[in-house]
Design a protein around this motif. Structure first.
Motif, PDB file in Angstrom:
ATOM      1  N   GLY A   1       9.291  -3.648  -4.278  1.00 32.78           N
ATOM      2  CA  GLY A   1       8.949  -2.894  -5.476  1.00 32.78           C
ATOM      3  C   GLY A   1       9.838  -1.674  -5.634  1.00 32.78           C
ATOM      4  O   GLY A   1      10.834  -1.502  -4.914  1.00 32.78           O
ATOM      5  N   PRO A   2       9.495  -0.789  -6.571  1.00 29.93           N
ATOM      6  CA  PRO A   2      10.347   0.367  -6.887  1.00 29.93           C
ATOM      7  C   PRO A   2      10.557   1.339  -5.724  1.00 29.93           C
ATOM      8  O   PRO A   2      11.537   2.086  -5.723  1.00 29.93           O
TER       9      PRO A   2
ATOM     10  N   GLY B   1      13.144  14.116  -3.078  1.00 30.60           N
ATOM     11  CA  GLY B   1      12.756  15.282  -3.872  1.00 30.60           C
ATOM     12  C   GLY B   1      11.971  14.899  -5.115  1.00 30.60           C
ATOM     13  O   GLY B   1      11.046  14.081  -5.068  1.00 30.60           O
ATOM     14  N   GLU B   2      12.350  15.448  -6.272  1.00 25.19           N
ATOM     15  CA  GLU B   2      11.621  15.199  -7.513  1.00 25.19           C
ATOM     16  C   GLU B   2      11.774  13.765  -8.016  1.00 25.19           C
ATOM     17  O   GLU B   2      10.991  13.320  -8.859  1.00 25.19           O
ATOM     18  N   GLU B   3      12.765  13.037  -7.510  1.00 21.09           N
ATOM     19  CA  GLU B   3      12.946  11.641  -7.923  1.00 21.09           C
ATOM     20  C   GLU B   3      11.784  10.762  -7.461  1.00 21.09           C
ATOM     21  O   GLU B   3      11.566   9.675  -7.988  1.00 21.09           O
ATOM     22  N   ARG B   4      11.027  11.254  -6.475  1.00 18.30           N
ATOM     23  CA  ARG B   4       9.935  10.436  -5.933  1.00 18.30           C
ATOM     24  C   ARG B   4       8.812  10.242  -6.955  1.00 18.30           C
ATOM     25  O   ARG B   4       8.171   9.182  -6.974  1.00 18.30           O
ATOM     26  N   LEU B   5       8.571  11.228  -7.812  1.00 20.29           N
ATOM     27  CA  LEU B   5       7.453  11.139  -8.763  1.00 20.29           C
ATOM     28  C   LEU B   5       7.599   9.972  -9.741  1.00 20.29           C
ATOM     29  O   LEU B   5       6.664   9.170  -9.887  1.00 20.29           O
ATOM     30  N   PRO B   6       8.725   9.838 -10.475  1.00 15.24           N
ATOM     31  CA  PRO B   6       8.828   8.680 -11.388  1.00 15.24           C
ATOM     32  C   PRO B   6       8.845   7.357 -10.650  1.00 15.24           C
ATOM     33  O   PRO B   6       8.328   6.346 -11.154  1.00 15.24           O
ATOM     34  N   LYS B   7       9.444   7.325  -9.460  1.00 16.64           N
ATOM     35  CA  LYS B   7       9.422   6.092  -8.670  1.00 16.64           C
ATOM     36  C   LYS B   7       7.989   5.735  -8.266  1.00 16.64           C
ATOM     37  O   LYS B   7       7.606   4.557  -8.243  1.00 16.64           O
TER      38      LYS B   7
ATOM     39  N   ALA C   1       5.969   2.410  -9.082  1.00 20.69           N
ATOM     40  CA  ALA C   1       5.459   1.609  -7.970  1.00 20.69           C
ATOM     41  C   ALA C   1       3.979   1.296  -8.146  1.00 20.69           C
ATOM     42  O   ALA C   1       3.525   0.190  -7.825  1.00 20.69           O
ATOM     43  N   ARG C   2       3.203   2.256  -8.657  1.00 24.60           N
ATOM     44  CA  ARG C   2       1.776   1.988  -8.913  1.00 24.60           C
ATOM     45  C   ARG C   2       1.618   0.881  -9.945  1.00 24.60           C
ATOM     46  O   ARG C   2       0.763  -0.001  -9.812  1.00 24.60           O
ATOM     47  N   LEU C   3       2.428   0.929 -10.999  1.00 24.17           N
ATOM     48  CA  LEU C   3       2.368  -0.106 -12.025  1.00 24.17           C
ATOM     49  C   LEU C   3       2.733  -1.460 -11.429  1.00 24.17           C
ATOM     50  O   LEU C   3       2.076  -2.477 -11.688  1.00 24.17           O
ATOM     51  N   TRP C   4       3.783  -1.496 -10.624  1.00 23.04           N
ATOM     52  CA  TRP C   4       4.196  -2.741  -9.968  1.00 23.04           C
ATOM     53  C   TRP C   4       3.098  -3.267  -9.055  1.00 23.04           C
ATOM     54  O   TRP C   4       2.797  -4.458  -9.053  1.00 23.04           O
TER      55      TRP C   4
ATOM     56  N   GLU D   1       0.820  -1.210   0.000  1.00 19.21           N
ATOM     57  CA  GLU D   1       0.000   0.000   0.000  1.00 19.21           C
ATOM     58  C   GLU D   1       0.855   1.261   0.000  1.00 19.21           C
ATOM     59  O   GLU D   1       0.556   2.224  -0.719  1.00 19.21           O
ATOM     60  N   ALA D   2       1.911   1.273   0.805  1.00 18.44           N
ATOM     61  CA  ALA D   2       2.768   2.461   0.856  1.00 18.44           C
ATOM     62  C   ALA D   2       3.370   2.748  -0.516  1.00 18.44           C
ATOM     63  O   ALA D   2       3.341   3.895  -0.999  1.00 18.44           O
ATOM     64  N   GLN D   3       3.912   1.721  -1.149  1.00 18.88           N
ATOM     65  CA  GLN D   3       4.529   1.922  -2.459  1.00 18.88           C
ATOM     66  C   GLN D   3       3.493   2.336  -3.506  1.00 18.88           C
ATOM     67  O   GLN D   3       3.751   3.216  -4.336  1.00 18.88           O
ATOM     68  N   ALA D   4       2.320   1.703  -3.467  1.00 22.49           N
ATOM     69  CA  ALA D   4       1.265   2.064  -4.415  1.00 22.49           C
ATOM     70  C   ALA D   4       0.821   3.507  -4.215  1.00 22.49           C
ATOM     71  O   ALA D   4       0.407   4.180  -5.171  1.00 22.49           O
ATOM     72  N   ALA D   5       0.898   3.989  -2.965  1.00 25.78           N
ATOM     73  CA  ALA D   5       0.522   5.371  -2.671  1.00 25.78           C
ATOM     74  C   ALA D   5       1.629   6.360  -3.014  1.00 25.78           C
ATOM     75  O   ALA D   5       1.463   7.568  -2.865  1.00 25.78           O
TER      76      ALA D   5
END
Length: 350
Positions: A289-290, A314-320, A324-327, A268-272
């Motif tokens: 996951g990612p 920082g901004e690296e969190r958005l692509p991760k 993570a949602r896809l995973w 759940e944390a990663q998906a969020a």
């Protein structure tokens, strides 16, 4: 357990023609059934608590009287008398390691339950780790054992979802915070989360502790060092919407548990879109996951470093977060429900 039954039935009801009867033992606690469920609840008392006469005699007797095609016991135990085909979900084997040592408990877990498992039509478990643990105890169960992972709420996979913040989260204002999930069980290690917060020594960083009911909270509060008491908050029960908002607003989720049959918070944390810090023990090795940061369970410096990495994303969190949602989309209640219905169909055909 409630989430498992509710979401499995809700999704199965949307795609299959199953008539459900939800059995309960206490009229003070009505069943929470999905709105789309075809069926009804049967709440009936029977002498003896749930793990004795109600489970062993009352439940199979009622199932037989109603002529159900199949009885699914979803919480890891089942009756020895099985007048209708019976399926059990065995989430893990912890009960066989942690049960009380009185004569009844030893008989119930070490003699009665293994005999009931040997008789049942099918066993469902929730991870490859739990499967290994089950087969290490009862190799003969392998032909009727199926792994069906749980799912997560679809809102976690929806980037556009706008969950509502709880009153607690609003009170935190702009303070950065970590989330601990697990409650008071020793293997969940709330004390370790406190050690991590203290070692970080970041004055405005808070910790939100989830999973402590009113009865467990006083003992947990005693564990909080005086220096941290104004930065540790105990969350009340949170609805799914509030929990998703809490995840999304967190700098990281601390999940220091030493064993899980299935670790919802890690997914759940990663998906969020939030980094999840945990050790790859047991089934958690299947949930990397990612946005997972894997650390040794007793290396405090590694945990502190992992939190600092999360704070500096920082901004690296958005692509991760997108990755993570896809995973996390592989953990779907729709898929899990379909797999449950396939087990029901195999058992009914036999």
């Amino acid at each position: 357990m409630g989430r498992y039954v509710y979401d499995m039935i809700e999704n199965a009801s949307a795609t299959s023609n199953v008539d459900w009867v939800l059995f309960g033992d206490d009229e003070r606690y009505p069943m929470s059934a999905p709105a789309n469920m075809q069926g009804r609840s049967e709440i009936f008392p029977f002498r003896g608590d749930r793990f004795q006469l109600w489970e062993q005699l009352g439940l199979p007797q009622r199932a037989k009287a109603l002529k159900v095609d199949l009885l699914h016991c979803t919480e890891g135990t089942l009756p020895l008398w099985q007048p209708v085909p019976t399926v059990v979900t065995l989430h893990d084997t912890l009960a066989w390691e942690e049960h009380d040592n009185d004569a009844w408990s030893r008989f119930y877990w070490n003699q009665l339950m293994p005999r009931a498992l040997a008789r049942c039509a099918a066993v469902i478990t929730i991870s490859d780790c739990s499967r290994r643990d089950i087969l290490a105890r009862w190799p003969s169960l392998e032909p009727k054992l199926t792994v069906i992972p749980h799912g997560i709420n679809a809102a976690y996979l929806d980037e556009a979802a706008t969950p509502t913040k709880s009153e607690l989260q609003l009170q935190l204002r702009d303070h950065p915070y970590l989330v601990y999930l697990g409650g008071p069980l020793p293997r969940k290690r709330f004390d370790w989360a406190l050690k991590v917060l203290q070692a970080l020594n970041i004055p405005n960083l808070h910790l939100v502790a989830c999973g402590f009911g009113a009865a467990a909270r006083p003992a947990a509060e005693v564990l909080v060092p005086a220096s941290l008491r104004d930065r540790v908050c105990f969350a009340p029960f949170l609805a799914d919407d509030h929990l998703l908002a809490l995840y999304r607003g967190a700098s990281a989720v601390l999940y220091p548990t030493l064993y899980e049959g299935f670790g919802f918070p890690a997914i759940e944390a990663q998906a969020a879109g939030t980094p999840a810090i945990f050790s790859d023990l047991g089934s958690l090795a299947e949930l990397v996951g990612p946005l997972a940061d894997i650390v040794p369970p007793t290396d405090l410096a590694a945990w502190v470093a992992a939190v600092k990495r999360a704070l500096e994303l920082g901004e690296e969190r958005l692509p991760k977060a997108a990755a993570a949602r896809l995973w996390a989309s592989r953990f779907s209640w729709a898929r899990s429900s379909q797999d449950h219905v396939r087990v029901y169909e195999r058992v009914s055909e036999r």
